[in-house]
Design a protein around this motif. Structure first.
Motif, mmCIF file in Angstrom:
data_model
loop_
_atom_site.group_PDB
_atom_site.id
_atom_site.type_symbol
_atom_site.label_atom_id
_atom_site.label_comp_id
_atom_site.label_asym_id
_atom_site.label_seq_id
_atom_site.Cartn_x
_atom_site.Cartn_y
_atom_site.Cartn_z
ATOM 1 N N GLY A 3 0.776 -1.201 -0.037
ATOM 2 C CA GLY A 3 -0.093 -0.087 0.092
ATOM 3 C C GLY A 3 0.886 1.424 0.013
ATOM 4 O O GLY A 3 2.186 1.170 0.103
ATOM 5 N N GLY A 4 0.434 2.625 -0.255
ATOM 6 C CA GLY A 4 0.980 3.550 -0.319
ATOM 7 C C GLY A 4 0.132 4.842 -0.474
ATOM 8 O O GLY A 4 -1.130 4.799 -0.501
ATOM 9 N N ALA A 64 -15.035 0.048 -0.468
ATOM 10 C CA ALA A 64 -15.763 -0.957 0.137
ATOM 11 C C ALA A 64 -17.261 -0.634 0.575
ATOM 12 O O ALA A 64 -18.165 -1.411 0.600
ATOM 13 C CB ALA A 64 -15.147 -1.849 1.119
ATOM 14 N N LYS A 65 -17.221 0.758 0.777
ATOM 15 C CA LYS A 65 -18.671 1.033 1.248
ATOM 16 C C LYS A 65 -19.670 1.335 0.206
ATOM 17 O O LYS A 65 -19.321 2.178 -0.882
ATOM 18 C CB LYS A 65 -18.620 2.329 2.002
ATOM 19 N N GLN A 66 -20.909 0.953 0.329
ATOM 20 C CA GLN A 66 -21.844 1.285 -0.796
ATOM 21 C C GLN A 66 -21.387 1.371 -2.283
ATOM 22 O O GLN A 66 -21.884 2.341 -2.948
ATOM 23 C CB GLN A 66 -22.325 2.906 -0.383
ATOM 24 N N SER A 67 -20.693 0.331 -2.569
ATOM 25 C CA SER A 67 -20.491 0.232 -3.882
ATOM 26 C C SER A 67 -20.628 -1.311 -4.371
ATOM 27 O O SER A 67 -20.445 -2.153 -3.659
ATOM 28 C CB SER A 67 -19.055 0.329 -4.255
ATOM 29 N N TYR A 97 -13.666 6.608 14.825
ATOM 30 C CA TYR A 97 -14.109 5.244 15.427
ATOM 31 C C TYR A 97 -13.860 4.174 14.510
ATOM 32 O O TYR A 97 -14.686 3.016 14.436
ATOM 33 C CB TYR A 97 -15.523 5.497 16.048
ATOM 34 N N LYS A 98 -13.030 4.115 13.401
ATOM 35 C CA LYS A 98 -12.618 3.130 12.851
ATOM 36 C C LYS A 98 -13.646 2.641 11.913
ATOM 37 O O LYS A 98 -13.493 1.292 11.210
ATOM 38 C CB LYS A 98 -12.177 1.921 13.353
ATOM 39 N N GLN A 99 -14.756 3.256 11.629
ATOM 40 C CA GLN A 99 -15.660 2.745 10.697
ATOM 41 C C GLN A 99 -15.357 2.981 9.224
ATOM 42 O O GLN A 99 -15.565 2.211 8.041
ATOM 43 C CB GLN A 99 -16.986 3.598 10.868
ATOM 44 N N ALA A 100 -14.564 4.172 9.125
ATOM 45 C CA ALA A 100 -13.834 4.408 7.661
ATOM 46 C C ALA A 100 -12.410 4.492 7.595
ATOM 47 O O ALA A 100 -11.776 4.772 8.689
ATOM 48 C CB ALA A 100 -14.204 5.944 7.355
ATOM 49 N N SER A 101 -11.760 4.278 6.513
ATOM 50 C CA SER A 101 -10.497 4.394 6.348
ATOM 51 C C SER A 101 -10.025 4.889 4.751
ATOM 52 O O SER A 101 -11.106 4.661 4.017
ATOM 53 C CB SER A 101 -9.801 3.127 6.629
ATOM 54 N N ILE A 102 -8.791 5.372 4.771
ATOM 55 C CA ILE A 102 -8.649 5.712 2.982
ATOM 56 C C ILE A 102 -8.113 4.547 2.541
ATOM 57 O O ILE A 102 -6.681 4.184 2.763
ATOM 58 C CB ILE A 102 -7.596 6.901 2.968
ATOM 59 N N SER A 103 -8.816 3.560 2.070
ATOM 60 C CA SER A 103 -8.432 2.130 1.704
ATOM 61 C C SER A 103 -8.199 1.916 0.223
ATOM 62 O O SER A 103 -7.423 0.691 0.070
ATOM 63 C CB SER A 103 -9.592 1.276 2.050
ATOM 64 N N HIS A 104 -8.254 2.828 -0.598
ATOM 65 C CA HIS A 104 -8.369 2.655 -1.909
ATOM 66 C C HIS A 104 -7.735 3.985 -2.813
ATOM 67 O O HIS A 104 -8.360 5.269 -2.071
ATOM 68 C CB HIS A 104 -9.751 2.135 -2.826
ATOM 69 N N ILE A 159 -5.859 8.186 9.418
ATOM 70 C CA ILE A 159 -5.743 8.486 8.011
ATOM 71 C C ILE A 159 -4.540 7.830 7.491
ATOM 72 O O ILE A 159 -4.243 7.873 6.328
ATOM 73 C CB ILE A 159 -5.704 9.871 7.612
ATOM 74 N N ALA A 160 -3.806 7.163 8.242
ATOM 75 C CA ALA A 160 -2.577 6.440 7.794
ATOM 76 C C ALA A 160 -2.955 5.137 7.005
ATOM 77 O O ALA A 160 -3.983 4.557 7.299
ATOM 78 C CB ALA A 160 -2.031 5.879 8.930
#
Length: 440
Positions: A139-140, A322-325, A357-364, A439-440
């Motif tokens: 990742g990066g 991953a959310k709502q897609s 609270y870890k429901q979201a992340s910058i995953s992609h 955000i890491a």
């Protein structure tokens, strides 16, 4: 904690459930077809028309396969789009494998230097824990790609093609992770035993030589130079008998990476708008620029992204894909799956709460290549993904503006779209966030 679930409470649960006859119907439906199917909003597809009145000319999408290299694919897409337009090569592609090879080697050194720096801290320290938790992944961020390209240049895809390992990095990540953790333990011991800097550096060199060998076995040998031979869409040849990756970058690409800034929207208590933020240990090349985010309101991210698209330039953006897609259909909507209506619950959170609270992340990471404007306001966006042509419209996704509101977190834009006041803010000293920040 003394509250327990007892038979009396369970009886109330059953009574409440049975009071509404529709619950039995919904129970059967969900059990048979699954939550996603039962909650799917069938009206979404009709509203996500894959036509846009602002659109950048692009070509065939790339495919990261089973790897976490989306950030690298997206960054190289910004370069190849420029090359394709300038030299009339619609489906030109740069080698992600070439850049990824150097990324994994550089990350190994970055990890070793972090281990040396924190060797005096106890193993249970959170910094040490963070380093050993993720010693070297694929990742990066945007800045990772910038540093790689500036140091090593780029090559066309044919000059260093994908391998079975680059297309599926699971096994490689496992082997390299184990190897680096073992080496990290040794480096901590060497430092704490009082070995000299020269002795420790010598051992790091030996470790990196082993990492280089493993990378060559897995990804192939990066070319020192290569033959450039491309026939463009007008049947003209672009040729160089021998050219290095850095020469290829400097001669055929005009992008100035210093002109770009990664603009974030993280409306959290610990992150003020108008501030710059770095993340400790969030990098891939020792001695290069730290990954820096400029936190601004979401409306500014949209305004700048639209301005860049209107100027014919694509926009890399980070998101929580991953959310709502719907991955297969290539649809992204804020109302794709109506879980709350299905279950009669309320799960809505603010963007800041979701991050905190870890429901979201910058995953992609993906690339915005178009937008549809109604009265100068966006209602949907065209997205180039890196999951191959089998998904969406030949690899392109359609995203509504509600999805952007809920799940898009940063955009990489030219600084010329910043206001005068925003440009002045870039001169400030960044706030250093811990390695475990949201955000890491």
């Amino acid at each position: 904690m003394t509250k327990e679930i007892n038979n009396e409470i369970l009886a109330d649960f059953r009574k409440n459930l049975n009071q509404d006859a529709t619950n039995n119907v919904l129970k059967n439906s969900v059990a048979q077809v699954g939550i996603f199917k039962a909650a799917e909003n069938l009206d979404v597809k009709s509203k996500l028309n894959p036509t846009f009145n602002v659109q950048v000319k692009t070509g065939k999408v790339s495919d990261q396969k089973h790897s976490g290299r989306c950030w690298l694919f997206s960054a190289l897409t910004t370069l190849r789009t420029e090359f394709s337009s300038k030299y009339d090569v619609k489906d030109f592609e740069l080698s992600q494998n070439y850049s990824s090879f150097w990324d994994r080697l550089e990350k190994a050194n970055y990890f070793y230097q972090g281990i040396i720096k924190t060797a005096a801290l106890p193993v249970e320290d959170r910094k040490v824990n963070s380093l050993f938790s993720y010693p070297n992944g694929d990742g990066g961020f945007w800045q990772f790609a910038v540093d790689l390209v500036e140091k090593y240049g780029v090559v066309p895809a044919y000059a260093m093609p994908e391998t079975a390992v680059s297309n599926n990095t699971t096994e490689f990540n496992s082997v390299l992770g184990t190897m680096l953790r073992k080496n990290g333990i040794e480096l901590r011991k060497l430092v704490n035993e009082g070995k000299s800097e020269a002795e420790v550096d010598q051992r790091v060199d030996e470790m990196l030589s082993e990492v280089y060998k493993v990378c060559v076995y897995a990804f192939g040998q990066p070319p020192v130079n290569f033959e450039l031979s491309i026939r463009n869409d007008k049947d003209k040849m672009i040729e160089e008998t021998s050219i290095t990756p850095k020469e290829f970058l400097n001669k055929y690409f005009t992008i100035n990476f210093d002109d770009y800034v990664d603009v974030l929207n993280a409306p959290q208590i610990d992150k003020e708008y108008g501030k710059l933020y770095n993340i400790e240990f969030e990098g891939n090349i020792v001695g290069k620029n730290a990954t820096t985010f400029f936190n601004l309101p979401l409306s500014r991210l949209k305004e700048m992204a639209i301005a860049q698209l209107k100027d014919g330039k694509v926009v890399l953006f980070g998101n929580d894909v991953a959310k709502q897609s719907d991955r297969s259909k290539g649809l992204m909507s804020g109302n794709m799956y109506q879980y709350d209506k299905l279950f009669g619950i309320d799960t809505k959170m603010s963007r800041g709460e979701a991050l905190d609270y870890k429901q979201a992340s910058i995953s992609h990471a993906m690339v915005l290549t178009g937008v549809n404007l109604v009265d100068d306001k966006p209602n949907r966006w065209k997205v180039e993904n890196s999951w191959g042509e089998a998904r969406g419209e030949k690899g392109y996704f359609t995203m509504d503006d509600d999805w952007f509101n809920d799940h898009a977190y940063d955009v990489v834009v030219n600084k010329k779209y910043l206001t005068g006041d925003e440009l002045k803010m870039l001169d400030q000293e960044p706030v250093l966030l811990p390695a475990w920040d949201s955000i890491a």
